[in-house]
Design a protein around this motif. Structure first.
Motif, PDB file in Angstrom:
ATOM      1  N   LYS A   1       0.807  -1.220   0.000  1.00 21.73           N
ATOM      2  CA  LYS A   1       0.000   0.000   0.000  1.00 21.73           C
ATOM      3  C   LYS A   1       0.840   1.271   0.000  1.00 21.73           C
ATOM      4  O   LYS A   1       0.316   2.367  -0.178  1.00 21.73           O
ATOM      5  CB  LYS A   1      -0.929   0.000   1.218  1.00 21.73           C
ATOM      6  CG  LYS A   1      -1.977  -1.104   1.170  1.00 21.73           C
ATOM      7  CD  LYS A   1      -2.882  -1.069   2.393  1.00 21.73           C
ATOM      8  CE  LYS A   1      -3.932  -2.169   2.322  1.00 21.73           C
ATOM      9  NZ  LYS A   1      -4.803  -2.199   3.524  1.00 21.73           N
ATOM     10  N   ALA A   2       2.143   1.116   0.235  1.00 20.05           N
ATOM     11  CA  ALA A   2       3.060   2.254   0.197  1.00 20.05           C
ATOM     12  C   ALA A   2       4.447   1.721  -0.120  1.00 20.05           C
ATOM     13  O   ALA A   2       4.795   0.590   0.256  1.00 20.05           O
ATOM     14  CB  ALA A   2       3.067   3.003   1.521  1.00 20.05           C
TER      15      ALA A   2
ATOM     16  N   PRO B   1      -5.236   6.248   2.050  1.00 22.80           N
ATOM     17  CA  PRO B   1      -5.848   6.476   0.728  1.00 22.80           C
ATOM     18  C   PRO B   1      -5.435   7.806   0.109  1.00 22.80           C
ATOM     19  O   PRO B   1      -5.257   7.902  -1.110  1.00 22.80           O
ATOM     20  CB  PRO B   1      -7.351   6.423   1.015  1.00 22.80           C
ATOM     21  CG  PRO B   1      -7.465   5.590   2.258  1.00 22.80           C
ATOM     22  CD  PRO B   1      -6.270   5.940   3.078  1.00 22.80           C
TER      23      PRO B   1
ATOM     24  N   ASP C   1      -1.723   7.738  -1.312  1.00 19.52           N
ATOM     25  CA  ASP C   1      -1.428   6.656  -2.246  1.00 19.52           C
ATOM     26  C   ASP C   1      -0.493   7.103  -3.373  1.00 19.52           C
ATOM     27  O   ASP C   1       0.414   6.365  -3.758  1.00 19.52           O
ATOM     28  CB  ASP C   1      -2.732   6.111  -2.839  1.00 19.52           C
ATOM     29  CG  ASP C   1      -2.485   4.962  -3.801  1.00 19.52           C
ATOM     30  OD1 ASP C   1      -1.911   3.951  -3.367  1.00 19.52           O
ATOM     31  OD2 ASP C   1      -2.850   5.080  -4.982  1.00 19.52           O
TER      32      ASP C   1
END
Length: 536
Positions: free
Chosen positions: A190-191, A223, A226
């Protein structure tokens, strides 16, 4: 290697199932479900936990061997004409997922290695003092020495500089101990690891409880972050830090002001970057002032890109005085330039020059500077050195020299400290710190074999190091001069506590011209292009 169809393979008693068609033939990218059967992935994970790090290392070794074989000998794997584009898109996605998993695994391994090294150091100290507990160093001192050893180990194994290795271990410790959300975000893709480590580094000023709050705040903003780069992540941490501890942020700013400094970073093609660490408002005002002056010069008819004019303005502000002479005293600077006479007088020779504290530079860049220093500009020409031009030209004593002739090569000393001429030779030869993967500026002339152990003060036993690497007796297992008949030169082997050995050698000072053909078809003194003979 076993036939791939003969899998499952067993690593330390752990059965690794062959990838099935259900998961696309790829390794599992999501945590297993607790509802797995007795032979399902959850049982394999439990077996890995029971077997310990050695089983995980063997599993990675098996996968690495297979994937490395494909990377080195791809055969038709990457033949774009016979494969659909979607296959490569999926492979790239899976590779990125695996990179995040490995980054998170590395972070936990770094912390565990650091902790194990601390425990080992404490046990060593306890064994040395025996029942005399009062003679034992403090726990903080032991941990500092252990961390230095871990830093050297990580530097050797990951090919990072010692300073970068230390920052990585420190940031990994913050992620593992107090920022679990960010660690999970890295593991699940996610990162990016660079952004997560930037956030952990920016949170270094906080205590564990405050870092946990920052972790929660950034987790809620994932979110929104992102598509953010490392700078945005650092800004997000800065905002969270200021909100959590505004008074502490003021204190930290005052402390940071005392750490102002200027750094020099070599670049390519004979260029370099000068950076100044200073209060943001001063830096922004300086940048705006230089930018406005560049615009003024462009409006006055001066040619050149805006950025190039800004660089010239900064250079002139530091290296020259105003036309009236000003009040600032003239500073005479001594800088070593190593260049062959062939490169100096024959531009087409192909040799490079060597600039002290930088490394190889195009000979043309040096020739331009030498012409500016030695040639007086005409009446209509602008003196590059401004009002200081006549004084600068007056102090030039030699245009070029070769530091490896005469007594300099064979000189020795009975003194502990390196004589100035010998120290200058080491600086010319080594360019920067000789520690493995360390590119820091030189601070010390070091005895490879310590003087206290009988090491001579000589060029062969000398090397240039930064302040950190000069503590090699504390964080390295061994540092010794080594010889290799196939690789002549000054080679030094550094062995870390983990047993990893890296060999360093100084960069070549002067580019060599290709030798003549053995049959004598080309005369080295008469280039084939028919130009004038090269000077000896």
């Amino acid at each position: 290697m076993d036939d791939p169809e003969s899998y499952p393979h067993r690593a330390n008693g752990v059965s690794i199932p062959h990838p099935s068609a259900d998961d696309g033939g790829m390794l599992m990218s999501t945590p297993p479900s607790p509802a797995d059967g007795p032979d399902g992935p959850s049982q394999e994970v439990a077996a890995l936990h029971a077997s310990g790090p050695a089983a995980v290392a063997e599993l990675l070794g098996d996968a690495g061997f297979l994937l490395g074989s494909i990377a080195v000998e791809p055969e038709v794997m990457f033949d774009a004409e016979s494969r659909a584009r979607e296959e490569y898109v999926d492979l790239l996605h899976k590779a990125q997922e695996m990179r995040g998993i490995l980054d998170a695994l590395e972070a936990r391994t770094l912390v565990a290695l650091s902790e194990a090294t601390r425990l080992e150091r404490v046990r060593e100290a306890q064994a040395q003092v025996g029942p005399e507990h009062s003679a034992m160093p403090s726990l903080e001192q032991l941990h500092q020495r252990a961390d230095a050893r871990s830093r050297r180990d990580v530097s050797h194994m990951t090919r990072r500089s010692p300073s970068a290795a230390g920052r990585t271990v420190a940031s990994a410790r913050r992620l593992v101990t107090s920022m679990p959300h960010l660690l999970t975000a890295m593991a699940t893709g996610k990162a990016a690891a660079a952004s997560i480590y930037a956030a952990a580094d920016a949170a270094a000023v906080l205590d564990a409880a405050q870092r946990s709050q920052v972790d929660d705040a950034l987790h809620a903003r994932l979110p929104d972050l992102d598509g953010s780069g490392t700078r945005r992540w650092r800004q997000a941490v800065a905002l969270a830090v200021h909100g959590l501890d505004p008074e502490g942020e003021t204190v930290r700013h005052r402390r940071s002001r005392t750490q102002r400094h200027v750094t020099f970073t070599p670049a390519s093609h004979g260029m370099a970057t000068i950076s100044a660490y200073m209060p943001a408002i001063d830096a922004r005002l300086m940048h705006k002032r230089i930018s406005l002056e560049a615009e003024r010069r462009q409006a006055g008819g001066e040619k050149g890109p805006h950025g190039a004019l800004m660089a010239d303005i900064l250079r002139d502000a530091v290296l020259t005085r105003d036309a009236s002479g000003g009040s600032a005293p003239l500073v005479t600077m001594d800088l070593g330039v190593i260049i062959t006479d062939r490169a100096l007088f024959h531009p087409g020779s192909g040799d490079v020059a060597h600039l002290e504290g930088y490394g190889p530079v195009p000979a043309e860049a040096v020739r331009e500077q030498l012409r500016a220093i030695t040639a007086t500009p005409g009446p209509s020409q602008r003196d590059t050195f401004g009002a200081d031009g006549p004084d600068v030209r007056a102090v030039v004593r030699r245009l070029y020299t070769h530091p490896t002739t005469g007594e300099l090569v064979s000189m020795d000393s009975r003194a502990r400290a390196f004589p100035p001429a010998m120290g200058r030779f080491l600086t010319w030869r080594d360019t920067s710190c000789r520690g493995p993967f360390c590119n820091a500026s030189v601070r010390h002339h070091d005895h490879i074999t310590p003087f206290s152990r009988g090491g001579p003060t000589s060029l062969d036993n000398g090397q240039d190091l930064c302040a950190h690497c000069n503590q090699k007796e504390d964080d390295a297992l061994a540092v010794e001069r080594v010889g290799d008949p196939e690789r002549p030169g000054h080679r030094v082997a550094w062995t870390s506590g983990s047993g990893t050995t890296r060999v360093t050698a100084p960069p070549p000072l002067i580019g060599q011209t290709p030798a003549a053909e053995p049959d004598g078809s080309e005369d080295a003194d008469h280039p084939p292009d028919g130009s004038e003979p090269l000077p000896p």
